[in-house]
Design an enzyme around this catalytic site. Structure first.
Site, PDB file in Angstrom:
ATOM      1  N   ASN A  24      76.716  99.878 170.425  1.00 56.26           N
ATOM      2  CA  ASN A  24      75.808 100.878 170.985  1.00 56.26           C
ATOM      3  C   ASN A  24      74.773 101.323 169.947  1.00 56.26           C
ATOM      4  O   ASN A  24      75.128 101.546 168.782  1.00 56.26           O
ATOM      5  CB  ASN A  24      76.601 102.107 171.449  1.00 56.26           C
ATOM      6  CG  ASN A  24      77.631 101.762 172.510  1.00 56.26           C
ATOM      7  OD1 ASN A  24      77.391 100.902 173.346  1.00 56.26           O
ATOM      8  ND2 ASN A  24      78.787 102.412 172.470  1.00 56.26           N
TER       9      ASN A  24
ATOM     10  N   HIS B 209      78.243 100.099 164.038  1.00 56.90           N
ATOM     11  CA  HIS B 209      79.608  99.575 164.211  1.00 56.90           C
ATOM     12  C   HIS B 209      79.627  98.683 165.437  1.00 56.90           C
ATOM     13  O   HIS B 209      78.898  98.910 166.401  1.00 56.90           O
ATOM     14  CB  HIS B 209      80.645 100.692 164.333  1.00 56.90           C
ATOM     15  CG  HIS B 209      80.306 101.739 165.329  1.00 56.90           C
ATOM     16  ND1 HIS B 209      79.381 102.732 165.087  1.00 56.90           N
ATOM     17  CD2 HIS B 209      80.751 101.949 166.592  1.00 56.90           C
ATOM     18  CE1 HIS B 209      79.283 103.502 166.145  1.00 56.90           C
ATOM     19  NE2 HIS B 209      80.101 103.042 167.095  1.00 56.90           N
TER      20      HIS B 209
ATOM     21  N   HIS C 175      82.252  97.295 168.292  1.00 57.48           N
ATOM     22  CA  HIS C 175      83.586  97.484 168.876  1.00 57.48           C
ATOM     23  C   HIS C 175      84.189  96.133 169.248  1.00 57.48           C
ATOM     24  O   HIS C 175      83.519  95.301 169.884  1.00 57.48           O
ATOM     25  CB  HIS C 175      83.486  98.282 170.188  1.00 57.48           C
ATOM     26  CG  HIS C 175      83.006  99.680 170.043  1.00 57.48           C
ATOM     27  ND1 HIS C 175      83.864 100.766 170.040  1.00 57.48           N
ATOM     28  CD2 HIS C 175      81.759 100.196 169.925  1.00 57.48           C
ATOM     29  CE1 HIS C 175      83.156 101.880 169.933  1.00 57.48           C
ATOM     30  NE2 HIS C 175      81.876 101.565 169.861  1.00 57.48           N
TER      31      HIS C 175
END
Ligand code: 5GP
Ligand code: ZN
Length: 136
Positions: A88, A101, A103
């Site tokens: 995101n 980051h 996921h």
């Protein structure tokens, strides 16, 4: 490069504990503290970049091979049947921690279920053509 107010920088620095499943010179991979499914993990670059667009290309280019390698290993060890790889950028896109980051969200046919979905905008063919022309 660290951001003193960033929770992931604090984790990388060892100031906040985390469950680390992998580490190299560029990345630390930790288990999500509030996972969507069993094994939900986060690939974090050790340097602070708020999102994908701030990352240097050579570092960004290392993320997907790492996701592929770790993801395959996780599926093997956790016996998951699939995996969502989600990243995101920006609050409007659901980013809550502004340190890049990725996921890794293992998916299971039964037991540990979650939603990683979106609704459809219902755009017309004309609207799709306009957007396509704008993006070319
Ligand atoms: P985002 O919504 O920004 O894409 O995802 C942030 C993720 O970081 C969430 O899934 C959230 O559970 C996780 N998270 C937030 N704070 C911490 C923390 O202190 N430790 C760990 N391991 N995960 C965290
Ligand atoms: Zn950070």
């Amino acid at each position: 490069m660290r951001d003193d107010n960033c929770i992931f920088c604090k984790i990388i620095n060892g100031d906040i504990p985390s469950r680390t499943i992998y580490e190299d010179d560029d990345f630390k991979v930790i288990m999500d503290a509030d996972p969507a499914t069993k094994g939900h993990s986060l690939i974090l670059p050790k340097e602070h970049y708020a999102n994908l667009f701030e990352m240097p290309e050579d570092l960004a280019a290392k993320v997907l091979p790492l996701a592929k390698r770790l993801g395959a290993d996780m599926c093997d060890k956790l016996k998951c049947e699939g995996m969502n790889v989600v990243q995101n950028n920006g609050e409007v896109a659901g980013q809550t921690v502004h340190h890049f980051h990725m996921h890794l969200i293992p998916r299971y046919t039964d037991g540990c279920k979650t939603d990683v979905t979106w609704s459809h905008a219902g755009l017309s063919d004309e609207q799709l053509d306009d957007i396509c022309n704008l993006l070319k």
